[in-house]
Motif scaffolding. Structure first.
Motif, PDB file in Angstrom:
ATOM      1  N   ILE A 276       0.818  -1.215   0.000  1.00 39.44           N
ATOM      2  CA  ILE A 276       0.000   0.000   0.000  1.00 39.44           C
ATOM      3  C   ILE A 276       0.851   1.264   0.000  1.00 39.44           C
ATOM      4  N   LEU A 277       2.151   1.133   0.291  1.00 38.86           N
ATOM      5  CA  LEU A 277       3.034   2.298   0.229  1.00 38.86           C
ATOM      6  C   LEU A 277       3.205   2.792  -1.201  1.00 38.86           C
ATOM      7  N   ASP A 278       3.018   1.909  -2.171  1.00 35.83           N
ATOM      8  CA  ASP A 278       3.055   2.282  -3.584  1.00 35.83           C
ATOM      9  C   ASP A 278       1.694   2.874  -3.941  1.00 35.83           C
ATOM     10  N   GLU A 279       1.658   4.191  -4.170  1.00 41.39           N
ATOM     11  CA  GLU A 279       0.390   4.875  -4.391  1.00 41.39           C
ATOM     12  C   GLU A 279      -0.286   4.452  -5.694  1.00 41.39           C
ATOM     13  N   SER A 280       0.437   3.769  -6.583  1.00 41.58           N
ATOM     14  CA  SER A 280      -0.160   3.299  -7.840  1.00 41.58           C
ATOM     15  C   SER A 280      -0.561   1.828  -7.784  1.00 41.58           C
ATOM     16  N   SER A 281      -0.389   1.181  -6.642  1.00 39.37           N
ATOM     17  CA  SER A 281      -0.634  -0.262  -6.553  1.00 39.37           C
ATOM     18  C   SER A 281      -2.118  -0.585  -6.506  1.00 39.37           C
ATOM     19  N   ALA A 282      -2.434  -1.825  -6.892  1.00 41.66           N
ATOM     20  CA  ALA A 282      -3.816  -2.299  -6.823  1.00 41.66           C
ATOM     21  C   ALA A 282      -4.295  -2.333  -5.373  1.00 41.66           C
ATOM     22  N   GLN A 283      -3.384  -2.633  -4.458  1.00 40.73           N
ATOM     23  CA  GLN A 283      -3.755  -2.688  -3.042  1.00 40.73           C
ATOM     24  C   GLN A 283      -4.145  -1.304  -2.525  1.00 40.73           C
ATOM     25  N   ARG A 284      -3.381  -0.283  -2.954  1.00 38.26           N
ATOM     26  CA  ARG A 284      -3.725   1.081  -2.533  1.00 38.26           C
ATOM     27  C   ARG A 284      -5.074   1.501  -3.130  1.00 38.26           C
ATOM     28  N   GLN A 285      -5.311   1.128  -4.361  1.00 42.27           N
ATOM     29  CA  GLN A 285      -6.586   1.442  -5.000  1.00 42.27           C
ATOM     30  C   GLN A 285      -7.742   0.761  -4.269  1.00 42.27           C
ATOM     31  N   ALA A 286      -7.518  -0.464  -3.825  1.00 43.54           N
ATOM     32  CA  ALA A 286      -8.566  -1.191  -3.104  1.00 43.54           C
ATOM     33  C   ALA A 286      -8.924  -0.472  -1.811  1.00 43.54           C
ATOM     34  N   LEU A 287      -7.924   0.067  -1.116  1.00 42.41           N
ATOM     35  CA  LEU A 287      -8.193   0.828   0.103  1.00 42.41           C
ATOM     36  C   LEU A 287      -8.995   2.087  -0.208  1.00 42.41           C
ATOM     37  N   THR A 288      -8.576   2.802  -1.247  1.00 38.58           N
ATOM     38  CA  THR A 288      -9.256   4.047  -1.616  1.00 38.58           C
ATOM     39  C   THR A 288     -10.726   3.795  -1.925  1.00 38.58           C
ATOM     40  N   GLU A 289     -10.999   2.710  -2.626  1.00 34.69           N
ATOM     41  CA  GLU A 289     -12.385   2.390  -2.981  1.00 34.69           C
ATOM     42  C   GLU A 289     -13.232   2.109  -1.752  1.00 34.69           C
ATOM     43  N   LYS A 290     -12.590   1.668  -0.670  1.00 34.34           N
ATOM     44  CA  LYS A 290     -13.317   1.369   0.566  1.00 34.34           C
ATOM     45  C   LYS A 290     -13.286   2.538   1.555  1.00 34.34           C
ATOM     46  N   GLY A 291     -12.723   3.669   1.124  1.00 38.20           N
ATOM     47  CA  GLY A 291     -12.687   4.844   1.987  1.00 38.20           C
ATOM     48  C   GLY A 291     -11.665   4.765   3.098  1.00 38.20           C
ATOM     49  N   ILE A 292     -10.630   3.948   2.913  1.00 37.96           N
ATOM     50  CA  ILE A 292      -9.574   3.795   3.920  1.00 37.96           C
ATOM     51  C   ILE A 292      -8.354   4.595   3.476  1.00 37.96           C
ATOM     52  N   GLU A 293      -7.858   5.464   4.341  1.00 37.93           N
ATOM     53  CA  GLU A 293      -6.729   6.325   4.032  1.00 37.93           C
ATOM     54  C   GLU A 293      -5.427   5.727   4.558  1.00 37.93           C
ATOM     55  N   VAL A 294      -4.316   6.173   3.976  1.00 36.68           N
ATOM     56  CA  VAL A 294      -2.985   5.782   4.424  1.00 36.68           C
ATOM     57  C   VAL A 294      -2.289   7.041   4.926  1.00 36.68           C
ATOM     58  N   SER A 295      -1.882   7.042   6.179  1.00 37.16           N
ATOM     59  CA  SER A 295      -1.271   8.240   6.760  1.00 37.16           C
ATOM     60  C   SER A 295       0.126   8.472   6.203  1.00 37.16           C
ATOM     61  N   TRP A 296       0.584   9.708   6.334  1.00 40.89           N
ATOM     62  CA  TRP A 296       1.944  10.073   5.953  1.00 40.89           C
ATOM     63  C   TRP A 296       2.513  11.005   7.008  1.00 40.89           C
ATOM     64  N   ASP A 297       3.819  11.135   7.049  1.00 38.06           N
ATOM     65  CA  ASP A 297       4.471  12.012   8.018  1.00 38.06           C
ATOM     66  C   ASP A 297       4.056  13.457   7.752  1.00 38.06           C
ATOM     67  N   GLY A 298       3.580  14.135   8.789  1.00 33.06           N
ATOM     68  CA  GLY A 298       3.118  15.498   8.658  1.00 33.06           C
ATOM     69  C   GLY A 298       1.636  15.634   8.450  1.00 33.06           C
ATOM     70  N   MET A 299       0.929  14.536   8.287  1.00 34.93           N
ATOM     71  CA  MET A 299      -0.525  14.575   8.093  1.00 34.93           C
ATOM     72  C   MET A 299      -1.201  15.243   9.291  1.00 34.93           C
ATOM     73  N   ARG A 300      -2.132  16.141   9.018  1.00 38.32           N
ATOM     74  CA  ARG A 300      -2.917  16.806  10.083  1.00 38.32           C
ATOM     75  C   ARG A 300      -4.357  16.353   9.990  1.00 38.32           C
ATOM     76  N   ILE A 301      -4.920  16.013  11.143  1.00 37.64           N
ATOM     77  CA  ILE A 301      -6.304  15.576  11.232  1.00 37.64           C
ATOM     78  C   ILE A 301      -7.020  16.508  12.196  1.00 37.64           C
ATOM     79  N   ASP A 302      -8.115  17.102  11.775  1.00 37.27           N
ATOM     80  CA  ASP A 302      -8.912  17.983  12.614  1.00 37.27           C
ATOM     81  C   ASP A 302     -10.223  17.299  12.951  1.00 37.27           C
ATOM     82  N   LEU A 303     -10.501  17.155  14.237  1.00 34.80           N
ATOM     83  CA  LEU A 303     -11.758  16.554  14.683  1.00 34.80           C
ATOM     84  C   LEU A 303     -12.529  17.567  15.521  1.00 34.80           C
TER      85      LEU A 303
END
Length: 303
Positions: A276-303
Motif C-alpha cells: 500500500i506504500l506504492d500509491e499506484s498499486s492495486a492494493q492502494r486502489q482497493a483501500l481508496t475504494e473502501k474509503g480507507i486512508e494511508v497516513s503520511w508524516d506530517g498529516m494533520r487531522i482535525d476533529l
C-alpha cells in the motif's frame, strides 16, 4: 482536537536503513510514487499550542524539527510537548525518550506493565534518572479514563489489546492486559473521538465497542498479508507472531473496518514491505475504494 502524524511507518522506517526490498529501492531511486516515512508516533492537542506526544519513536528529533507546532520560539530552551503517553514498551515506540534527555524531566503516562519493561529489560526510566530527574511516571489503569498535565479538554482511556510483549520482556509470548493498549481520546467540548491503535493483534468485544464509537480510527496498517515478511524474503515472522492483524486476510483489518461507522479510517505503523506504500498499486486502489486512508508524516487531522 488536532492530531499531527509525526511518523507513519513501522519499526525501521521507510525505507528501512538496511533493506533493499522493491519498496525500499523504489523510494530511494524515485521510481515508485510514494514518500519516505519515519517510525510511528502522533501528537494531539486541544488548542494547537500545547501537545501530548503519543509514543516516542527513535526518529523523534527529526519529527520535532519537521513539526513547527512542537517548537517553542519564545523561550531559550523548551518544547510544546507537555505530556507523553506510551501505548506499549516496543523499541519503535519508546526508544526516542533517550533522545529527549536534554529536556528532562518529562511527564510519562503508561501502564505498570510498560513501566516494568522500561525499568528492567529495556531500562529507559532507570538510565534517564541521571538527567535532571529523568522521567516522571504516571500510572495508567486499563479501561479507566484519565487526563494529563496539559490539554485539559482531552480525556484518554487506555484499552487493552490482544497483542504481544516486546522480545526483552519477561512476558514475551504471554503478555498481560497492560502490555499493549489503544488510546481512546475524546474532546470533551465537541464530543469528537479518536481511537489510536498502532498495534492490533486481534480485536475483542471491548475494543470493538470503542471502535464503533470513534469518529476517526488511526489504526495498525503494518502488513497487507500475514506472511508478508516471508513472501518478500526479508524475515520469517508472521503478522500474528508480532502482534499485528494483517489487512487483507479473510478476517483481516479491511473486513473489520468495512463494518465500522467512523467518518475517517486511517492506517498508521505501515511496514516497509507493505504494497500500500506504492500509491499506484492495486492494493492502494482497493483501500481508496473502501474509503480507507494511508497516513503520511506530517498529516494533520482535525476533529
Amino acid at each position: 482536537m488536532l492530531i499531527k502524524v509525526l511518523g507513519s511507518a513501522a519499526g525501521g522506517g521507510f525505507p528501512q536503513w538496511n533493506c533493499n526490498c522493491s519498496n525500499c529501492q523504489g523510494v530511494r531511486n524515485g521510481t515508485m510514487p510514494t514518500s519516505a516515512r519515519t517510525q510511528s508516533s502522533i501528537a494531539v492537542s486541544d488548542d494547537g499550542h500545547e501537545w501530548v506526544l503519543c509514543n516516542v519513536s527513535p526518529d523523534i528529533c527529526h519529527q520535532i524539527a519537521a513539526t513547527p507546532e512542537l517548537i517553542k520560539h519564545d523561550v531559550l530552551r523548551g518544547t510544546a510537548i507537555g505530556s507523553i503517553i506510551l501505548t506499549d514498551s516496543q523499541i519503535d515506540h519508546c526508544a526516542g525518550l533517550l533522545n529527549l534527555r536534554e529536556g528532562c524531566p518529562h511527564q510519562v503516562w503508561c501502564t505498570s506493565e510498560v513501566h516494568d519493561d522500561l525499568t528492567s529489560g529495556f531500562p529507559i526510566f532507570t538510565m534517564l534518572k541521571h538527567w535532571n530527574g529523568g522521567l516522571v511516571h504516571h500510572a495508567i489503569r486499563p479501561n479507566d479514563a484519565f487526563s494529563v498535565a496539559v490539554c485539559s479538554a482531552l480525556k484518554f482511556t487506555a484499552i487493552p489489546l490482544l497483542s504481544n510483549a516486546p522480545p526483552y520482556s519477561q512476558y514475551r509470548g504471554r503478555p498481560l492486559p497492560g502490555h499493549n493498549v489503544a488510546l481512546f481520546i475524546e474532546d470533551t467540548r465537541s464530543g469528537k473521538r479518536l481511537l489510536y491503535a498502532p498495534g492490533l493483534g486481534e480485536p475483542d468485544a471491548t475494543l470493538l465497542e470503542y471502535m464503533y464509537q470513534a469518529d476517526c480510527l488511526l489504526i495498525d496498517g503494518t502488513l497487507w498479508h500475514d506472511n508478508e515478511l516471508a513472501a518478500t524474503g526479508v524475515g520469517s515472522h508472521t503478522g500474528k507472531d508480532m502482534g499485528h492483524l494483517a489487512l487483507a486476510e479473510e478476517q483481516g483489518l479491511i473486513t473489520l473496518l468495512s463494518t465500522l461507522p467512523a467518518q475517517r479510517k486511517i492506517l498508521i505503523h505501515i511496514n516497509n514491505t507493505n504494497p500500500i506504500l506504492d500509491e499506484s498499486s492495486a492494493q492502494r486502489q482497493a483501500l481508496t475504494e473502501k474509503g480507507i486512508e494511508v497516513s503520511w508524516d506530517g498529516m494533520r487531522i482535525d476533529l
